[in-house]
Design a protein around this motif. Structure first.
Motif, short mmCIF file in Angstrom:
data_model
loop_
_atom_site.label_atom_id
_atom_site.label_comp_id
_atom_site.label_asym_id
_atom_site.label_seq_id
_atom_site.Cartn_x
_atom_site.Cartn_y
_atom_site.Cartn_z
N ASN A 101 155.07 0.18 -1.95
CA ASN A 101 156.07 0.48 -2.96
C ASN A 101 157.14 -0.61 -3.06
OD1 ASN A 101 156.10 4.10 -2.29
ND2 ASN A 101 154.65 2.82 -3.40
N LYS A 102 157.14 -1.53 -2.12
CA LYS A 102 158.15 -2.60 -2.16
C LYS A 102 157.58 -3.87 -2.79
CE LYS A 102 161.73 -5.00 -0.28
NZ LYS A 102 163.01 -5.08 -0.80
N CYS A 103 156.45 -4.36 -2.26
CA CYS A 103 155.95 -5.65 -2.73
C CYS A 103 154.69 -5.54 -3.58
CB CYS A 103 155.68 -6.58 -1.55
SG CYS A 103 154.25 -6.09 -0.56
N PHE A 104 154.21 -4.34 -3.80
CA PHE A 104 153.02 -4.07 -4.60
C PHE A 104 151.74 -4.62 -4.04
CE2 PHE A 104 154.83 -1.74 -8.04
CZ PHE A 104 156.15 -2.17 -8.11
N ALA A 105 151.72 -4.99 -2.76
CA ALA A 105 150.48 -5.42 -2.13
C ALA A 105 149.53 -4.24 -2.08
CB ALA A 105 150.76 -5.92 -0.72
N GLU A 106 148.25 -4.52 -2.29
CA GLU A 106 147.25 -3.45 -2.24
C GLU A 106 146.33 -3.66 -1.05
OE1 GLU A 106 145.44 -2.56 -6.21
OE2 GLU A 106 147.02 -3.91 -6.90
N PHE A 135 148.37 0.21 6.11
CA PHE A 135 149.48 0.65 5.29
C PHE A 135 150.08 1.89 5.95
CE2 PHE A 135 149.54 -1.53 1.05
CZ PHE A 135 148.76 -2.60 1.46
N PHE A 136 151.32 2.16 5.65
CA PHE A 136 152.01 3.27 6.28
C PHE A 136 152.55 4.25 5.26
CE2 PHE A 136 152.13 1.60 10.58
CZ PHE A 136 151.94 0.25 10.38
N LEU A 137 152.54 5.56 5.65
CA LEU A 137 153.15 6.60 4.82
C LEU A 137 154.45 6.99 5.51
CD1 LEU A 137 152.92 8.75 2.52
CD2 LEU A 137 151.81 10.23 4.20
N THR A 138 155.57 6.94 4.78
CA THR A 138 156.85 7.29 5.39
C THR A 138 157.13 8.77 5.24
OG1 THR A 138 158.19 7.04 3.40
CG2 THR A 138 157.73 5.03 4.67
N SER A 139 158.10 9.26 6.05
CA SER A 139 158.46 10.67 5.99
C SER A 139 159.18 10.99 4.68
CB SER A 139 159.33 11.06 7.19
OG SER A 139 160.36 10.11 7.36
N CYS A 140 159.61 9.93 3.95
CA CYS A 140 160.24 10.17 2.64
C CYS A 140 159.23 9.95 1.51
CB CYS A 140 161.47 9.28 2.47
SG CYS A 140 161.19 7.56 2.92
N SER A 141 157.93 10.00 1.86
CA SER A 141 156.83 9.91 0.89
C SER A 141 156.71 8.56 0.19
CB SER A 141 156.94 11.00 -0.19
OG SER A 141 156.97 12.24 0.40
N HIS A 142 157.02 7.48 0.88
CA HIS A 142 156.78 6.17 0.30
C HIS A 142 155.70 5.45 1.08
CE1 HIS A 142 160.91 6.84 -1.47
NE2 HIS A 142 160.12 6.66 -2.51
N ILE A 143 155.07 4.47 0.41
CA ILE A 143 153.98 3.73 1.05
C ILE A 143 154.46 2.31 1.34
CG2 ILE A 143 151.63 2.84 0.76
CD1 ILE A 143 151.12 5.19 -1.13
N SER A 144 154.10 1.80 2.50
CA SER A 144 154.54 0.47 2.88
C SER A 144 153.40 -0.33 3.49
CB SER A 144 155.67 0.60 3.90
OG SER A 144 156.15 -0.65 4.27
N CYS A 145 153.33 -1.63 3.18
CA CYS A 145 152.34 -2.48 3.84
C CYS A 145 152.91 -2.88 5.20
CB CYS A 145 152.03 -3.72 3.00
SG CYS A 145 153.42 -4.86 2.86
N GLN A 146 152.07 -3.46 6.04
CA GLN A 146 152.51 -3.80 7.40
C GLN A 146 153.71 -4.74 7.40
OE1 GLN A 146 149.55 -3.74 10.13
NE2 GLN A 146 150.95 -4.17 11.80
N ASN A 173 166.40 6.40 9.60
CA ASN A 173 165.64 7.13 10.64
C ASN A 173 164.35 7.75 10.14
OD1 ASN A 173 167.60 6.59 12.57
ND2 ASN A 173 168.79 8.37 11.96
N ILE A 174 163.61 6.99 9.36
CA ILE A 174 162.36 7.53 8.83
C ILE A 174 161.27 7.44 9.89
CG2 ILE A 174 162.82 7.07 6.40
CD1 ILE A 174 161.02 4.51 6.82
N LYS A 175 160.30 8.33 9.75
CA LYS A 175 159.13 8.27 10.63
C LYS A 175 157.95 7.82 9.77
CE LYS A 175 160.67 11.07 14.30
NZ LYS A 175 161.92 11.48 13.69
N VAL A 176 157.00 7.14 10.39
CA VAL A 176 155.84 6.71 9.60
C VAL A 176 154.53 7.14 10.24
CG1 VAL A 176 156.99 4.69 8.60
CG2 VAL A 176 155.69 4.46 10.73
N LEU A 177 153.52 7.25 9.40
CA LEU A 177 152.17 7.53 9.87
C LEU A 177 151.26 6.43 9.32
CD1 LEU A 177 151.89 11.37 9.15
CD2 LEU A 177 151.96 10.29 11.39
N ARG A 178 150.26 6.01 10.13
CA ARG A 178 149.32 5.01 9.65
C ARG A 178 148.37 5.67 8.65
NH1 ARG A 178 149.40 1.04 13.85
NH2 ARG A 178 147.64 -0.05 12.92
N ILE A 179 148.11 4.97 7.56
CA ILE A 179 147.15 5.51 6.59
C ILE A 179 145.77 5.00 6.97
CG2 ILE A 179 146.52 5.69 4.15
CD1 ILE A 179 149.45 5.07 3.50
N ASP A 180 145.14 5.74 7.91
CA ASP A 180 143.77 5.41 8.28
C ASP A 180 143.10 6.69 8.77
OD1 ASP A 180 144.86 3.75 11.37
OD2 ASP A 180 144.71 5.87 10.85
#
Lengths: 132, 138
Positions: B7-12, B22-33, B50-57
């Motif tokens: 959601n920040k740099c649009f990398a796919e 890629f990661f899913l944040t506790s605020c429902s955003h997606i982030s690359c490494q 203080n967000i928590k993240v989960l790996r999208i795998d």
């Protein structure tokens, strides 16, 4: 487990303060008394199959506990989950699409500029060729 | 799912030069490494702390994995689950009704027997009294 239909499939006892219920993997429910008399496990006297049992209480495993929920509550919960998933996916789709459209427009204006520059260069070269 | 993007740099994912999960944040955003490592506990999209993240795998748990699956599959699986639950509860309810009817039958038969015994009892009581009277007269 507050489901109105729960009863012992063998002796038909209905819920009371001290009764405990068990469910077998063959899908039958029996009270602690009948289980004590070995009427459900190791062999189910209703369907004659070998059976393993689990107690029906708030610690029952998730994949069995769902059989005791109110089906309407389950449906509503499912709809809410589905809505959340669709919202999440479409929000992301729209954002990515918008980004790609912006990128395409950028590339288009770059391409137009390049072809304008190429036309200018071609004109200048032609002038140079004719004047020499 | 081809809509997944940082959601920040649009990398796919699987794009040239894009490394890592890629990661899913506790605020429902997606982030690359890369973007995750540069902002860690703060969400780079909504600035939440203080967000928590989960790996999208494949380690993603069932509840969150649903977000990355074709929605029609999710709906089909929920319908299958509901079908199983409904079938089980229907059988239990039918059994309860059957048992209740049996009980009603037993109660009815008991009441009929009770009536018969009451009549018999009355008869015997009367007979008894008559016999007592007859005895006294002797």
């Amino acid at each position: 487990m507050a489901c109105a239909w729960i009863h012992c499939n063998i002796c038909l006892r209905l819920p009371s303060a001290n009764i405990r219920y068990f469910i077998s993997n063959c899908g039958h429910i029996a009270c602690d008394r009948c289980v004590g008399k070995k009427l459900l496990t190791p062999k189910c006297t209703i369907c004659k199959r070998d059976a393993k049992i689990e107690e029906i209480n708030k610690d029952l495993r998730e994949d069995l506990r769902k059989y005791f929920v109110n089906i309407h509550d389950f449906a509503i919960k499912s709809f809410n989950e589905i809505k959340a998933i669709i919202d999440f996916q479409s929000k992301n789709c729209r954002r990515l699409m918008k980004h790609k459209v912006e990128k395409i427009q950028e590339l288009q204006s770059t391409t137009i500029k390049h072809s304008e520059d190429a036309a200018t260069i071609a004109k200048l070269e032609a002038q140079r060729a004719s004047s020499s | 799912m081809s809509w997944v993007h940082c959601n920040k740099c649009f990398a796919e994912p699987n794009e040239n030069g894009v490394k890592g999960t890629f990661f899913l944040t506790s605020c429902s955003h997606i982030s690359c490494q890369k973007c995750y490592e540069s902002s860690r506990n703060v969400c780079h999209t909504c600035k939440k702390q203080n967000i928590k993240v989960l790996r999208i795998d494949s380690s993603l748990n069932k509840q969150y994995r649903q977000y990355f699956v074709d929605i029609s599959r999710v709906i089909a699986s929920k319908m299958e689950e509901m079908g199983k639950i409904r079938k089980f509860q229907d059988i239990q309810i039918q059994n309860l009704v059957k048992g209740t009817l049996k009980f009603q039958d037993v109660v009815k038969k008991s009441q009929e027997m009770l009536k018969k015994y009451e009549i018999e009892h009355k008869k015997l009581k009367k007979e008894n009294q008559e016999l007592l009277v007859a005895l006294k007269k002797r």
